[in-house]
Design a protein around this motif. Sequence first.
Motif, PDB file in Angstrom:
ATOM      1  N   ASN A  66      36.093 -16.792  26.657  1.00  0.00           N
ATOM      2  CA  ASN A  66      36.798 -18.061  26.525  1.00  0.00           C
ATOM      3  C   ASN A  66      37.497 -18.454  27.829  1.00  0.00           C
ATOM      4  OD1 ASN A  66      37.918 -20.276  24.847  1.00  0.00           O
ATOM      5  ND2 ASN A  66      39.856 -19.285  25.314  1.00  0.00           N
ATOM      6  N   ARG A  67      38.016 -17.449  28.515  1.00  0.00           N
ATOM      7  CA  ARG A  67      38.746 -17.711  29.760  1.00  0.00           C
ATOM      8  C   ARG A  67      38.562 -16.553  30.722  1.00  0.00           C
ATOM      9  NH1 ARG A  67      44.210 -17.119  31.704  1.00  0.00           N
ATOM     10  NH2 ARG A  67      44.894 -16.107  29.774  1.00  0.00           N
ATOM     11  N   VAL A  68      38.483 -16.882  32.020  1.00  0.00           N
ATOM     12  CA  VAL A  68      38.333 -15.866  33.060  1.00  0.00           C
ATOM     13  C   VAL A  68      39.269 -16.214  34.211  1.00  0.00           C
ATOM     14  CG1 VAL A  68      36.764 -14.755  34.703  1.00  0.00           C
ATOM     15  CG2 VAL A  68      35.894 -15.532  32.471  1.00  0.00           C
ATOM     16  N   GLU A  69      40.015 -15.222  34.680  1.00  0.00           N
ATOM     17  CA  GLU A  69      40.713 -15.362  35.959  1.00  0.00           C
ATOM     18  C   GLU A  69      39.812 -14.748  37.016  1.00  0.00           C
ATOM     19  OE1 GLU A  69      45.229 -15.081  36.334  1.00  0.00           O
ATOM     20  OE2 GLU A  69      44.780 -13.766  34.629  1.00  0.00           O
ATOM     21  N   TYR A  70      39.689 -15.431  38.157  1.00  0.00           N
ATOM     22  CA  TYR A  70      38.656 -15.054  39.127  1.00  0.00           C
ATOM     23  C   TYR A  70      39.236 -15.156  40.527  1.00  0.00           C
ATOM     24  CZ  TYR A  70      33.600 -14.916  40.380  1.00  0.00           C
ATOM     25  OH  TYR A  70      32.345 -14.575  40.820  1.00  0.00           O
ATOM     26  N   TRP A  71      39.049 -14.111  41.315  1.00  0.00           N
ATOM     27  CA  TRP A  71      39.510 -14.101  42.701  1.00  0.00           C
ATOM     28  C   TRP A  71      38.301 -14.049  43.632  1.00  0.00           C
ATOM     29  CZ3 TRP A  71      42.225 -12.127  38.696  1.00  0.00           C
ATOM     30  CH2 TRP A  71      43.586 -12.407  38.625  1.00  0.00           C
ATOM     31  N   VAL A  72      38.218 -15.016  44.534  1.00  0.00           N
ATOM     32  CA  VAL A  72      37.086 -15.156  45.452  1.00  0.00           C
ATOM     33  C   VAL A  72      37.626 -15.152  46.881  1.00  0.00           C
ATOM     34  CG1 VAL A  72      35.198 -16.655  46.206  1.00  0.00           C
ATOM     35  CG2 VAL A  72      35.754 -16.474  43.766  1.00  0.00           C
ATOM     36  N   GLU A  73      37.053 -14.308  47.730  1.00  0.00           N
ATOM     37  CA  GLU A  73      37.546 -14.214  49.110  1.00  0.00           C
ATOM     38  C   GLU A  73      37.301 -15.513  49.870  1.00  0.00           C
ATOM     39  OE1 GLU A  73      37.697 -10.872  52.547  1.00  0.00           O
ATOM     40  OE2 GLU A  73      35.680 -11.418  51.874  1.00  0.00           O
ATOM     41  N   GLN A  74      38.324 -15.979  50.556  1.00  0.00           N
ATOM     42  CA  GLN A  74      38.192 -17.191  51.357  1.00  0.00           C
ATOM     43  C   GLN A  74      37.275 -16.927  52.548  1.00  0.00           C
ATOM     44  OE1 GLN A  74      42.621 -17.867  51.699  1.00  0.00           O
ATOM     45  NE2 GLN A  74      42.025 -19.954  51.138  1.00  0.00           N
ATOM     46  N   GLY A  75      36.436 -17.901  52.846  1.00  0.00           N
ATOM     47  CA  GLY A  75      35.535 -17.788  53.991  1.00  0.00           C
ATOM     48  C   GLY A  75      34.191 -17.192  53.617  1.00  0.00           C
ATOM     49  N   LYS A 109      37.435  -9.968  42.197  1.00  0.00           N
ATOM     50  CA  LYS A 109      38.063  -9.454  40.976  1.00  0.00           C
ATOM     51  C   LYS A 109      37.968 -10.489  39.866  1.00  0.00           C
ATOM     52  CE  LYS A 109      42.693  -7.935  39.386  1.00  0.00           C
ATOM     53  NZ  LYS A 109      44.106  -7.733  39.812  1.00  0.00           N
ATOM     54  N   GLY A 110      37.864 -10.006  38.629  1.00  0.00           N
ATOM     55  CA  GLY A 110      37.889 -10.900  37.477  1.00  0.00           C
ATOM     56  C   GLY A 110      38.689 -10.294  36.340  1.00  0.00           C
ATOM     57  N   LYS A 111      39.359 -11.159  35.580  1.00  0.00           N
ATOM     58  CA  LYS A 111      40.027 -10.749  34.349  1.00  0.00           C
ATOM     59  C   LYS A 111      39.433 -11.582  33.217  1.00  0.00           C
ATOM     60  CE  LYS A 111      44.574  -9.186  36.003  1.00  0.00           C
ATOM     61  NZ  LYS A 111      46.051  -9.399  35.872  1.00  0.00           N
ATOM     62  N   PHE A 112      39.068 -10.933  32.115  1.00  0.00           N
ATOM     63  CA  PHE A 112      38.330 -11.591  31.051  1.00  0.00           C
ATOM     64  C   PHE A 112      39.139 -11.580  29.755  1.00  0.00           C
ATOM     65  CE2 PHE A 112      35.515  -9.959  34.237  1.00  0.00           C
ATOM     66  CZ  PHE A 112      34.611 -10.998  34.438  1.00  0.00           C
ATOM     67  N   TYR A 113      39.225 -12.747  29.106  1.00  0.00           N
ATOM     68  CA  TYR A 113      40.096 -12.929  27.956  1.00  0.00           C
ATOM     69  C   TYR A 113      39.293 -13.309  26.706  1.00  0.00           C
ATOM     70  CZ  TYR A 113      43.910 -13.025  31.369  1.00  0.00           C
ATOM     71  OH  TYR A 113      44.800 -12.703  32.368  1.00  0.00           O
TER      72      TYR A 113
END
Length: 256
Positions: free
Chosen positions: A170-179, A185-189
Amino acid sequence: MKSTSTLFVVALALLVAPAHAQTAQEIVTATDKVRNPGEPFRTTLKLTEYVDGKERSHDTLAVFSKEDVSTRQFRNLVQYVEPARDAGKRVLLDGRSLWFYDPDSKVSVRISAQQRLIGQAAIGDILTVNLAADYTATLVGTESIDDAARQSRQCWHLQLSAANDQATYNRVEYWVEQGSFFPIKGKFYSDSGRLLKILYFRRFAERLGAVRPTEAVIIDAIDSSLATTAAFGDDVHQEIPEIWFQRDFLPHLQIK
């Protein structure tokens, strides 16, 4: 003189400003391209479950993936290789539905993408998917976080909300490297908002024509002693017949 000075400042600002700042959706599209090649391919996926750092079990799967240009999403065929008791079982994502085929019963049944495979890994976690096709992204901000090797990475922090019923979560927090647009990293809900698992991408290396993550670590959100690794290997670009993605053809597939 004041007018000339003002024009100079404006012109200088235009020169140093970025020509185009990426939107959240463009960032997700770019990192999809890092994770997934555009051409059809085959890969071998080894899933290993750990408890307190000790291996408990493992599965080996052959995954065949092909992007559908009309939907921008992948169709997937997964065949179990190991353990021997599961060899020959298959999972098919034909674009809309997910099917599980058992060669003993010769019957295919509808399954959920959240159905567990092994340890913390669900079916939806190991399929090739373009997140930009299934989620609507918003930019939370930018921040420095530690990656799987405890190295600092400057990242975009994104929030992904399911845009259709094909989305696994339903929801994901997602970290993507700039450049680089490397997924970090991901967090899954769950639908209720409960954090289910945390995933780190690691071991970036040349894979199918570009530098991509070759392994993911999936950690249980409640008990961090429970973890599962998903490691890719034996990658090769391969043409995949359209008939392989038809449910009725699953009993007749001959995969070597």
